[in-house]
Structure formats: C-alpha cells, structure tokens
Design an enzyme around this catalytic site. Structure first.
Site, PDB file in Angstrom:
ATOM      1  CG  ASP A   8      21.320 -24.392 -37.547  1.00 14.68           C
ATOM      2  OD1 ASP A   8      21.496 -24.775 -36.372  1.00 14.68           O
ATOM      3  OD2 ASP A   8      20.197 -24.268 -38.071  1.00 14.68           O
ATOM      4  CG  ASP A  10      17.540 -29.307 -35.716  1.00 14.41           C
ATOM      5  OD1 ASP A  10      18.086 -30.382 -36.035  1.00 14.41           O
ATOM      6  OD2 ASP A  10      17.199 -29.052 -34.550  1.00 14.41           O
ATOM      7  CG  ASP A 130      17.219 -23.140 -40.249  1.00 12.54           C
ATOM      8  OD1 ASP A 130      18.058 -22.970 -39.337  1.00 12.54           O
ATOM      9  OD2 ASP A 130      16.146 -23.736 -40.070  1.00 12.54           O
TER      10      ASP A 130
HETATM   11 MG   LIG Z   1      18.228 -24.317 -37.675  1.00  8.61          MG
END
Ligand SMILES: [Mg+2]
Ligand SMILES: [Zn+2]
Length: 185
Positions: A8, A10, A130
């Site tokens: 991923d 961000d 995340d």
């Molecule tokens: Mg993310």
C-alpha cells in the site's frame, strides 16, 4: 524464482495523511524514513515491488488525476535516486459508491499482476498495508498479509477482525516487516 511484493502507499511508504484525508500534492507527501531503508533492502534483494493504493480523493474531486500523477512522478524519481525501482504503481481513483473492482478490498490490480507470475507460489507473496482493506484484499487473492502500525491502524486487536481476514503478520512498520522477511537488522 522471481520475488514479488505488494505494498500500500499511504501509511506504508509515506506518512498517513489522517483518516478521511488525502495526500493532495507532492508538498504534502512525506516519506517514512524507515520505509526508505526497507525499500532499499527489498530492491537490492531483487524484489519486484508493486504499489496498490486507493485514491478516492480524485473521484471526489479533492485533487486531480494530474496532481496524483505529479506526486507519483516525484515519488518514483526520489526512489530512483536511492536505487529503488517500483515495478508499477496502481491507483483506484473511484469513489467507494462507484462499486468498481479495483478499489481495495477489491482485487482487480492484484489479479492483473499475479497473472504475470504463475510460477511464484502465493504463500511467497505478501501484501503489506496499514488498513483492513489492504489485508482483506490480500486474503481474498490468497497471498500472505502483513499489517503495519505506521499508518491508519495504530493498535491491532484481533477481536476486531473477522477470523478469516486477520493479518498473517503484524509489524511496527515496513522496515520491521523487511527485517522479518529478509532477516537481520
Ligand atoms: Mg494506507
Ligand atoms: Zn476503482
């Protein structure tokens, strides 16, 4: 055997902009320092690195596709300077209500990539993210998953996660994951 990894963006590569917020310009983009080290290690270990990122802020009209492209260009240039090549960066720019197949936990981009690696066992491939969306996407496609605490989810409580969608690994950040995966510190 070729080595493949999905990341991923961000909260994994760069700092999480905040829940419901977006990185709308290169000025707002901040690498996570330790993630740069992690990416260097993955690159020098020969990993083919794919980034899969939801950027619904484009579909919502908060920033333009051109702004997103500029962020990507700058990110790739900054990484290249450190000898890190990202194989490809995929973005879903749709809004959640558009019901597309590419917005995580949708798996379209993952399927597209995996088609090119029929010989790599799925349990050799990780998705590192995340958020729950990252983990669910990885689980759905049958690869392994690692949840990092450097972004959206700051505390992992397995009770809050459906049993079949729990991450295989929980790590402090991408470098913590890489040290587990590649060994050493
Ligand atoms: Mg993310
Ligand atoms: Zn999409």
């Amino acid at each position: 055997m070729r080595k493949v990894i999905f990341l991923d963006r961000d909260g994994v590569i760069n700092q999480f902009p905040g829940y419901g917020k977006y990185v709308t310009s290169w000025q707002e983009f901040r690498f996570i320092e330790r993630s740069l080290k992690a990416l260097e290690r993955l690159a020098s270990a020969g990993y083919e690195i794919f980034v899969v990122s939801n950027q619904a802020g484009v579909g919502r009209g908060i920033y333009s596709k051109e702004a997103l492209e500029e962020i990507t260009r700058n990110m790739l240039d900054a990484l290249e300077e450190r000898g890190i090549t990202l194989k490809r960066v995929f973005y879903c720019t749709h809004r959640p209500d558009e019901g597309c197949a590419c917005r995580k936990p949708g798996t379209l981009f993952f399927e597209q990539v995996l088609k090119d690696y029929p010989d790599v066992p799925k349990d050799e491939i990780f998705m590192v993210g995340d958020s729950d969306k990252d983990i669910v996407a990885g689980k759905r496609i049958g690869i392994r998953t690692a949840l990092v605490m450097s972004g959206q989810v700051r505390v992992y409580d397995p009770k809050e996660w459906p049993e079949n969608y729990r991450p295989d690994l929980v790590c402090a950040d991408l470098l913590d994951f890489v040290e587990y995966r590649l060994g050493g510190a």
